[in-house]
Design a protein around this motif. Structure first.
Motif, short mmCIF file in Angstrom:
data_model
loop_
_atom_site.label_atom_id
_atom_site.label_comp_id
_atom_site.label_asym_id
_atom_site.label_seq_id
_atom_site.Cartn_x
_atom_site.Cartn_y
_atom_site.Cartn_z
N TYR A 69 0.82 -1.21 0.00
CA TYR A 69 0.00 0.00 0.00
C TYR A 69 0.86 1.26 0.00
CZ TYR A 69 -4.24 -2.70 1.04
OH TYR A 69 -5.30 -3.57 1.00
N ALA A 70 1.87 1.28 0.86
CA ALA A 70 2.73 2.47 0.97
C ALA A 70 3.48 2.71 -0.34
CB ALA A 70 3.71 2.31 2.12
N PHE A 71 4.08 1.68 -0.87
CA PHE A 71 4.88 1.80 -2.09
C PHE A 71 3.99 2.15 -3.29
CE2 PHE A 71 7.38 0.01 -5.64
CZ PHE A 71 8.55 0.74 -5.46
N GLY A 72 2.86 1.47 -3.40
CA GLY A 72 1.94 1.74 -4.51
C GLY A 72 1.37 3.15 -4.47
N ALA A 109 13.40 2.48 2.24
CA ALA A 109 14.23 2.76 3.42
C ALA A 109 13.38 3.21 4.61
CB ALA A 109 15.27 3.82 3.08
N SER A 110 12.44 4.09 4.36
CA SER A 110 11.61 4.58 5.47
C SER A 110 10.65 3.51 5.97
CB SER A 110 10.86 5.86 5.06
OG SER A 110 10.02 5.62 3.96
N ILE A 112 11.40 0.35 6.19
CA ILE A 112 12.24 -0.44 7.09
C ILE A 112 12.32 0.25 8.44
CG2 ILE A 112 14.58 -1.30 7.52
CD1 ILE A 112 14.86 -1.53 4.43
N GLN A 113 12.52 1.56 8.42
CA GLN A 113 12.62 2.31 9.68
C GLN A 113 11.34 2.21 10.50
OE1 GLN A 113 12.81 6.57 9.32
NE2 GLN A 113 12.22 6.79 11.45
N PHE A 114 10.21 2.51 9.87
CA PHE A 114 8.94 2.54 10.61
C PHE A 114 8.46 1.14 11.02
CE2 PHE A 114 8.40 6.55 8.03
CZ PHE A 114 8.73 7.39 9.09
N ARG A 115 8.83 0.13 10.26
CA ARG A 115 8.38 -1.24 10.56
C ARG A 115 9.35 -1.98 11.48
NH1 ARG A 115 3.77 -4.12 10.88
NH2 ARG A 115 4.11 -6.30 10.42
N TYR A 116 10.66 -1.86 11.20
CA TYR A 116 11.66 -2.68 11.89
C TYR A 116 12.64 -1.91 12.76
CZ TYR A 116 9.82 -6.02 8.56
OH TYR A 116 8.97 -6.81 7.82
N ALA A 150 11.83 11.86 -2.24
CA ALA A 150 12.13 11.24 -0.94
C ALA A 150 11.02 11.54 0.06
CB ALA A 150 13.47 11.75 -0.42
N LEU A 151 10.56 12.77 0.10
CA LEU A 151 9.53 13.16 1.06
C LEU A 151 8.22 12.40 0.82
CD1 LEU A 151 8.74 15.03 3.39
CD2 LEU A 151 8.03 16.71 1.69
N ILE A 152 7.84 12.24 -0.42
CA ILE A 152 6.62 11.49 -0.74
C ILE A 152 6.75 10.05 -0.26
CG2 ILE A 152 5.18 10.59 -2.61
CD1 ILE A 152 5.89 13.23 -4.13
N GLY A 153 7.89 9.42 -0.55
CA GLY A 153 8.12 8.04 -0.12
C GLY A 153 8.08 7.89 1.38
N ILE A 154 8.71 8.81 2.09
CA ILE A 154 8.74 8.76 3.55
C ILE A 154 7.34 8.95 4.13
CG2 ILE A 154 9.56 9.99 5.61
CD1 ILE A 154 12.18 10.52 3.99
N CYS A 155 6.59 9.90 3.59
CA CYS A 155 5.24 10.18 4.11
C CYS A 155 4.31 8.98 3.98
CB CYS A 155 4.63 11.40 3.41
SG CYS A 155 5.39 12.95 3.91
N PHE A 156 4.31 8.32 2.83
CA PHE A 156 3.41 7.17 2.67
C PHE A 156 3.85 5.99 3.54
CE2 PHE A 156 1.74 9.43 -1.03
CZ PHE A 156 0.39 9.22 -0.82
N SER A 157 5.14 5.79 3.73
CA SER A 157 5.58 4.73 4.64
C SER A 157 5.16 5.04 6.06
CB SER A 157 7.11 4.57 4.56
OG SER A 157 7.46 3.99 3.33
N TYR A 158 5.25 6.30 6.43
CA TYR A 158 4.81 6.72 7.77
C TYR A 158 3.31 6.45 7.96
CZ TYR A 158 3.71 9.68 11.76
OH TYR A 158 3.26 10.15 12.97
N LEU A 159 2.52 6.71 6.92
CA LEU A 159 1.07 6.52 7.01
C LEU A 159 0.67 5.06 7.14
CD1 LEU A 159 -0.28 9.08 4.38
CD2 LEU A 159 -0.53 9.19 6.86
#
Length: 188
Positions: A69-72, A109-110, A112-116, A150-159
């Motif tokens: 979901y985050a990546f898509g 990368a983000s 991995i940070q938020f999950r692990y 980078a910001l878009i990728g980080i934001c969706f991983s955070y969500l």
């Protein structure tokens, strides 16, 4: 003693061999690009693939679903912006803003940070930063394109990402002569 694969699941032997093979196979198609640019191209694919592979290896299917979901969502947003804005690249071609390569790398990368956790994400962040730098150095993106990706990728991983909690239920059979039982242990 904790095995290396459990301590660092992103470094499992099978995953590493597959990623190295994929890297060599991918670079053979890119003869006109510099090695630096090709490495960035390969890493923007390898980082998300390694996250998905690790989720499967850990049998963390909830994490795989969250990463999907985050990546898509991240890629969809990036390409929606690319085609809506249509900013010229430094080399004169179209669709510079935001950087899709950097988006893919930082999304992984983000996640991995938020999950692990941070410790496992540091190598991925270094590689994702390399991807961003390679895009600017190859004159395929401006710095603002890389930062936005980078910001878009980080934001969706955070969500989407939630912290990983391994299963705490242990099922153990107890076998004795004329006796069969099952022990359930739950750690909380």
């Amino acid at each position: 003693m904790i095995s290396r694969a459990k301590k660092f699941p992103f470094l499992s032997k099978k995953a590493l061999v597959a990623l190295i093979f994929f890297a060599f196979a991918t670079t053979s198609f890119a003869r006109t690009k510099s090695d630096f640019e090709v490495t960035g191209d390969v890493l923007q694919i390898l980082l998300p693939v390694s996250v998905a592979t690790t989720n499967i290896y850990l049998k963390d299917y909830q994490g795989l679903k969250q990463f999907t979901y985050a990546f898509g969502s991240s890629l969809a947003t990036t390409y929606l912006l690319k085609y809506s804005i249509n900013r010229k690249r430094p080399d004169g071609t179209d669709y510079s803003f935001p950087s899709g390569h950097t988006n893919a790398a930082f999304s992984a990368a983000s996640f991995i940070q938020f999950r692990y956790g941070w410790k496992k994400a540091i190598p991925a962040y270094i590689l994702a930063s390399y991807v961003g730098y390679s895009r600017v150095r190859a004159e395929r993106h401006y710095q603002s394109d890389v930062y936005a990706g980078a910001l878009i990728g980080i934001c969706f991983s955070y969500l989407y990402a939630t912290p990983y909690k391994p299963k705490n239920l242990l099922v153990s059979p107890i076998l004795q002569k004329n006796y069969l039982s099952v022990s359930l242990t739950y750690r909380y």
